[in-house]
Design an enzyme around this catalytic site. Sequence first.
Site, short mmCIF file in Angstrom:
data_model
loop_
_atom_site.label_atom_id
_atom_site.label_comp_id
_atom_site.label_asym_id
_atom_site.label_seq_id
_atom_site.Cartn_x
_atom_site.Cartn_y
_atom_site.Cartn_z
N ARG A 27 1.97 -8.99 -59.18
CA ARG A 27 2.88 -9.56 -58.18
C ARG A 27 2.15 -10.45 -57.17
NH1 ARG A 27 3.09 -6.87 -53.40
NH2 ARG A 27 5.22 -7.41 -52.82
N ASP B 230 3.78 -7.79 -46.57
CA ASP B 230 3.71 -6.51 -47.28
C ASP B 230 3.05 -5.46 -46.42
OD1 ASP B 230 4.75 -7.23 -49.70
OD2 ASP B 230 2.83 -7.44 -50.74
N PRO C 277 -9.90 9.70 -62.12
CA PRO C 277 -9.68 10.32 -60.80
C PRO C 277 -10.94 10.33 -59.93
CG PRO C 277 -9.48 11.95 -62.56
CD PRO C 277 -9.61 10.62 -63.22
N GLU D 258 -10.27 15.31 -71.59
CA GLU D 258 -11.19 15.75 -70.53
C GLU D 258 -11.91 14.58 -69.85
OE1 GLU D 258 -12.30 18.57 -68.67
OE2 GLU D 258 -10.28 18.86 -69.44
N1 ADE Z 1 -6.59 9.45 -64.71
C1 ADE Z 1 -6.20 10.71 -64.38
N2 ADE Z 1 -5.93 10.81 -63.08
C2 ADE Z 1 -6.14 9.57 -62.53
C3 ADE Z 1 -6.02 9.03 -61.22
N3 ADE Z 1 -5.66 9.78 -60.18
N4 ADE Z 1 -6.32 7.73 -61.04
C4 ADE Z 1 -6.71 6.97 -62.09
N5 ADE Z 1 -6.85 7.42 -63.34
C5 ADE Z 1 -6.55 8.70 -63.57
#
Ligand code: ADE
Length: 220
Positions: A150, A164, A86, A113
């Site tokens: 794709r 697209d 994230p 974590e």
């Molecule tokens: N792992 C946990 N959340 C994520 C996200 N938003 N993007 C990529 N990998 C992740």
Amino acid sequence: MKIDILTLFPEMYNGFKEESIIKRAIEKGIVEVNIIDFRKYSNEPNNKVDDTPYGGGSGMVLMCDPIFRALDDIKTDDSKVIMLTPDGKVYNQSIAYDLSKEKHIILLCGHYEGFDERIRSIVDLEISIGDYVLTGGELASMVVADSVIRLVDGVITKDSHLNDSFNDNLLDYETYTKPSEYRGMKVPDVLLSGDHKKIDEFRQNSRYNRTRDRRPDLLK
Ligand code: ADE
């Protein structure tokens, strides 16, 4: 193109590899998708891959060793190693295009974590699929793999992705199919006219108007 996905949950990919366009791309030999359980690279008792964080705190952290050893085994000079996390760069269509030109992509899926920070030293790119936290990188790796596959030559016709959404920073144009009138809602006359110049103009306007109304940020 070869895509190797390192995960602790290989069964999550069964549907992904076995349906529709991705399945056909694999069958045609255009892409090879390998799901690799990196637990098999653990040297710890019970194939352990995670441990508690130094400094304390909740949750478990993925250890360096299984991931370093997996990459020692599968990485070549042609490989691009991507961590799903994230806190990575937010994914978009332009990154998908760049990745579709690679020979070998390795997708690293975390869980718990997160990763031991030292794992980032052997990664070429960190990707987030959006500002929210998933339980692990698996769904994110499928999003990346799907959107890249794709775009690989031969998987779908070029026409299918030329317009697209997000190409040229515009959303896709509106589309209709039979019947030409449904519950009082009519298909725009121009689309029934057979006049291809006018149809192209209509579609270009449609792309612009939709982007202006829905995603003005893309026009900036
Ligand atoms: N792992 C946990 N959340 C994520 C996200 N938003 N993007 C990529 N990998 C992740």
